[in-house]
Write an enzyme that holds these catalytic residues in place. Sequence first.
Site, PDB file in Angstrom:
ATOM      1  N   GLU A  43       0.867  -1.181   0.000  1.00 21.83           N
ATOM      2  CA  GLU A  43       0.000   0.000   0.000  1.00 21.83           C
ATOM      3  C   GLU A  43       0.904   1.231   0.000  1.00 21.83           C
ATOM      4  O   GLU A  43       1.791   1.352   0.844  1.00 21.83           O
ATOM      5  CB  GLU A  43      -0.926   0.050   1.223  1.00 21.83           C
ATOM      6  CG  GLU A  43      -1.891   1.244   1.128  1.00 21.83           C
ATOM      7  CD  GLU A  43      -2.767   1.449   2.374  1.00 21.83           C
ATOM      8  OE1 GLU A  43      -2.565   0.775   3.399  1.00 21.83           O
ATOM      9  OE2 GLU A  43      -3.648   2.333   2.303  1.00 21.83           O
ATOM     10  N   GLU A  68       4.972   4.738   3.525  1.00 21.34           N
ATOM     11  CA  GLU A  68       4.521   6.075   3.942  1.00 21.34           C
ATOM     12  C   GLU A  68       5.735   7.003   3.953  1.00 21.34           C
ATOM     13  O   GLU A  68       6.800   6.622   4.418  1.00 21.34           O
ATOM     14  CB  GLU A  68       3.863   5.983   5.323  1.00 21.34           C
ATOM     15  CG  GLU A  68       3.572   7.305   6.008  1.00 21.34           C
ATOM     16  CD  GLU A  68       2.744   8.275   5.148  1.00 21.34           C
ATOM     17  OE1 GLU A  68       1.699   7.890   4.614  1.00 21.34           O
ATOM     18  OE2 GLU A  68       3.182   9.441   5.003  1.00 21.34           O
ATOM     19  N   ASP A 120      -3.073  11.878  -2.127  1.00 20.23           N
ATOM     20  CA  ASP A 120      -3.155  13.346  -2.159  1.00 20.23           C
ATOM     21  C   ASP A 120      -3.542  13.803  -3.567  1.00 20.23           C
ATOM     22  O   ASP A 120      -2.965  13.341  -4.552  1.00 20.23           O
ATOM     23  CB  ASP A 120      -1.803  13.956  -1.766  1.00 20.23           C
ATOM     24  CG  ASP A 120      -1.426  13.593  -0.334  1.00 20.23           C
ATOM     25  OD1 ASP A 120      -2.348  13.459   0.500  1.00 20.23           O
ATOM     26  OD2 ASP A 120      -0.229  13.413  -0.048  1.00 20.23           O
ATOM     27  N   LYS A 124      -3.443  21.335  -8.513  1.00 22.22           N
ATOM     28  CA  LYS A 124      -2.909  22.220  -9.566  1.00 22.22           C
ATOM     29  C   LYS A 124      -2.367  21.389 -10.735  1.00 22.22           C
ATOM     30  O   LYS A 124      -1.626  20.426 -10.517  1.00 22.22           O
ATOM     31  CB  LYS A 124      -1.776  23.081  -9.014  1.00 22.22           C
ATOM     32  CG  LYS A 124      -2.274  24.119  -8.018  1.00 22.22           C
ATOM     33  CD  LYS A 124      -1.156  25.040  -7.586  1.00 22.22           C
ATOM     34  CE  LYS A 124      -1.722  26.027  -6.573  1.00 22.22           C
ATOM     35  NZ  LYS A 124      -0.828  26.286  -5.454  1.00 22.22           N
ATOM     36  N   ASP A 156     -12.429   9.716  -2.660  1.00 23.17           N
ATOM     37  CA  ASP A 156     -13.731  10.402  -2.762  1.00 23.17           C
ATOM     38  C   ASP A 156     -13.593  11.636  -3.655  1.00 23.17           C
ATOM     39  O   ASP A 156     -14.559  12.376  -3.830  1.00 23.17           O
ATOM     40  CB  ASP A 156     -14.222  10.847  -1.367  1.00 23.17           C
ATOM     41  CG  ASP A 156     -13.366  11.951  -0.809  1.00 23.17           C
ATOM     42  OD1 ASP A 156     -12.129  11.906  -0.999  1.00 23.17           O
ATOM     43  OD2 ASP A 156     -13.916  12.889  -0.201  1.00 23.17           O
ATOM     44  N   THR A 195     -10.477   2.619   4.929  1.00 24.14           N
ATOM     45  CA  THR A 195      -9.298   3.305   5.434  1.00 24.14           C
ATOM     46  C   THR A 195      -9.766   4.411   6.387  1.00 24.14           C
ATOM     47  O   THR A 195     -10.964   4.705   6.469  1.00 24.14           O
ATOM     48  CB  THR A 195      -8.490   3.944   4.279  1.00 24.14           C
ATOM     49  OG1 THR A 195      -9.179   5.127   3.840  1.00 24.14           O
ATOM     50  CG2 THR A 195      -8.330   2.991   3.112  1.00 24.14           C
ATOM     51  N   TYR A 197      -9.355   7.612   6.011  1.00 26.90           N
ATOM     52  CA  TYR A 197      -9.966   8.683   5.214  1.00 26.90           C
ATOM     53  C   TYR A 197     -11.326   8.260   4.672  1.00 26.90           C
ATOM     54  O   TYR A 197     -12.246   9.054   4.594  1.00 26.90           O
ATOM     55  CB  TYR A 197      -9.036   9.076   4.049  1.00 26.90           C
ATOM     56  CG  TYR A 197      -8.080  10.186   4.409  1.00 26.90           C
ATOM     57  CD1 TYR A 197      -7.148  10.024   5.425  1.00 26.90           C
ATOM     58  CD2 TYR A 197      -8.109  11.411   3.739  1.00 26.90           C
ATOM     59  CE1 TYR A 197      -6.267  11.036   5.768  1.00 26.90           C
ATOM     60  CE2 TYR A 197      -7.228  12.430   4.076  1.00 26.90           C
ATOM     61  CZ  TYR A 197      -6.317  12.238   5.084  1.00 26.90           C
ATOM     62  OH  TYR A 197      -5.450  13.254   5.425  1.00 26.90           O
ATOM     63  N   GLU A 198     -11.433   7.007   4.289  1.00 31.30           N
ATOM     64  CA  GLU A 198     -12.703   6.508   3.747  1.00 31.30           C
ATOM     65  C   GLU A 198     -13.806   6.614   4.796  1.00 31.30           C
ATOM     66  O   GLU A 198     -14.932   7.051   4.498  1.00 31.30           O
ATOM     67  CB  GLU A 198     -12.514   5.052   3.307  1.00 31.30           C
ATOM     68  CG  GLU A 198     -13.713   4.444   2.624  1.00 31.30           C
ATOM     69  CD  GLU A 198     -13.387   3.064   2.038  1.00 31.30           C
ATOM     70  OE1 GLU A 198     -12.203   2.648   2.080  1.00 31.30           O
ATOM     71  OE2 GLU A 198     -14.303   2.412   1.536  1.00 31.30           O
TER      72      GLU A 198
HETATM   73  N1  SAM Z   1      -4.293   5.911   2.762  1.00 39.01           N
HETATM   74  C1  SAM Z   1      -4.638   6.587   3.988  1.00 39.01           C
HETATM   75  C2  SAM Z   1      -6.129   6.629   4.133  1.00 39.01           C
HETATM   76  O1  SAM Z   1      -6.838   6.360   3.149  1.00 39.01           O
HETATM   77  O2  SAM Z   1      -6.608   6.897   5.248  1.00 39.01           O
HETATM   78  C3  SAM Z   1      -4.006   7.980   4.058  1.00 39.01           C
HETATM   79  C4  SAM Z   1      -4.443   8.961   3.019  1.00 39.01           C
HETATM   80  S1  SAM Z   1      -3.526  10.483   3.090  1.00 39.01           S
HETATM   81  C5  SAM Z   1      -4.532  11.608   2.255  1.00 39.01           C
HETATM   82  C6  SAM Z   1      -2.241  10.218   1.897  1.00 39.01           C
HETATM   83  C7  SAM Z   1      -0.962   9.642   2.509  1.00 39.01           C
HETATM   84  O3  SAM Z   1      -0.056   9.355   1.466  1.00 39.01           O
HETATM   85  C8  SAM Z   1      -0.252  10.610   3.448  1.00 39.01           C
HETATM   86  O4  SAM Z   1       0.022   9.960   4.655  1.00 39.01           O
HETATM   87  C9  SAM Z   1       1.019  10.971   2.685  1.00 39.01           C
HETATM   88  O5  SAM Z   1       2.099  11.265   3.548  1.00 39.01           O
HETATM   89  C10 SAM Z   1       1.253   9.734   1.857  1.00 39.01           C
HETATM   90  N2  SAM Z   1       2.009   9.993   0.614  1.00 39.01           N
HETATM   91  C11 SAM Z   1       1.726  10.955  -0.297  1.00 39.01           C
HETATM   92  N3  SAM Z   1       2.627  10.927  -1.310  1.00 39.01           N
HETATM   93  C12 SAM Z   1       3.484   9.907  -1.021  1.00 39.01           C
HETATM   94  C13 SAM Z   1       4.622   9.376  -1.677  1.00 39.01           C
HETATM   95  N4  SAM Z   1       5.073   9.911  -2.839  1.00 39.01           N
HETATM   96  N5  SAM Z   1       5.263   8.338  -1.113  1.00 39.01           N
HETATM   97  C14 SAM Z   1       4.833   7.799   0.053  1.00 39.01           C
HETATM   98  N6  SAM Z   1       3.752   8.270   0.726  1.00 39.01           N
HETATM   99  C15 SAM Z   1       3.079   9.304   0.197  1.00 39.01           C
END
Ligand code: SAM
Length: 215
Positions: A43, A68, A120, A124, A156, A195, A197-198
């Site tokens: 993941e 992460e 994320d 932009k 979402d 998850t 966030y979900e």
């Molecule tokens: N997947 C989790 C959830 O659904 O609850 C967390 C979602 S959170 C919006 C996105 C996560 O992805 C953040 O913890 C961020 O630090 C990590 N992340 C973003 N870009 C990343 C990258 N290039 N490599 C590793 N982790 C990344």
Amino acid sequence: MRLRNIPRAAEEVANHPIVIQSGEEHKGKWNKVFDNPNPIHIEIGMGKGQFILSLAKQNPDINYIGIERYTSVLLRAIEKFDTEEYSSLSNIRFLCMDAADIANIFATQEVDRIYLNFSDPWPKARHAKRRLTSREFLARYEEVLKQDGTIEFKTDNIPLFDFSLEEIKESNYTLVDFTKDLHHEPSMNKGNIMTEYEAKFSALGNPICKLIARR
Ligand code: SAM
């Protein structure tokens, strides 16, 4: 994800046995880390780890690696692993790294499945390459995914989801299935693990989108 700097996070991440420190050293040999030949599912951007820890508990015959980027976030997943519910699991490891470097960590065809959850959005246009479902990232995943290996993506965020469908169309992957309302689509929602966030966004009434693509 809103980041709060947690001073002890770097130290915990550097010392906890669930976190693999030099992923590069295990390239092509991840099965040795787990001491079995089971499939490897990863993941990317796992956040606080609820999803991948639940999967690892449900599926002892699959090896899971959660990636992460930030120590302060990974610390939360480590703390969850350390609870009674998960601490005895031997089929999960964490890596603290930028997913852009994934091909330095896994060999060709070493990974069976990649999960991307609530990545994320980078809204932009000039940041599109940073989206974890951009064609640039899809090409990196291709370097490590087995032939017929799959990517499963949930969000979402409808603009990000539409962008992702387009990127899949332009890539070497085949779109296997998708929905823009996962929780009301019984066949795709079967066995769904939410998850962090979900749970948060569906509680607000946001429909959840999901796609599955095959290499
Ligand atoms: N997947 C989790 C959830 O659904 O609850 C967390 C979602 S959170 C919006 C996105 C996560 O992805 C953040 O913890 C961020 O630090 C990590 N992340 C973003 N870009 C990343 C990258 N290039 N490599 C590793 N982790 C990344």
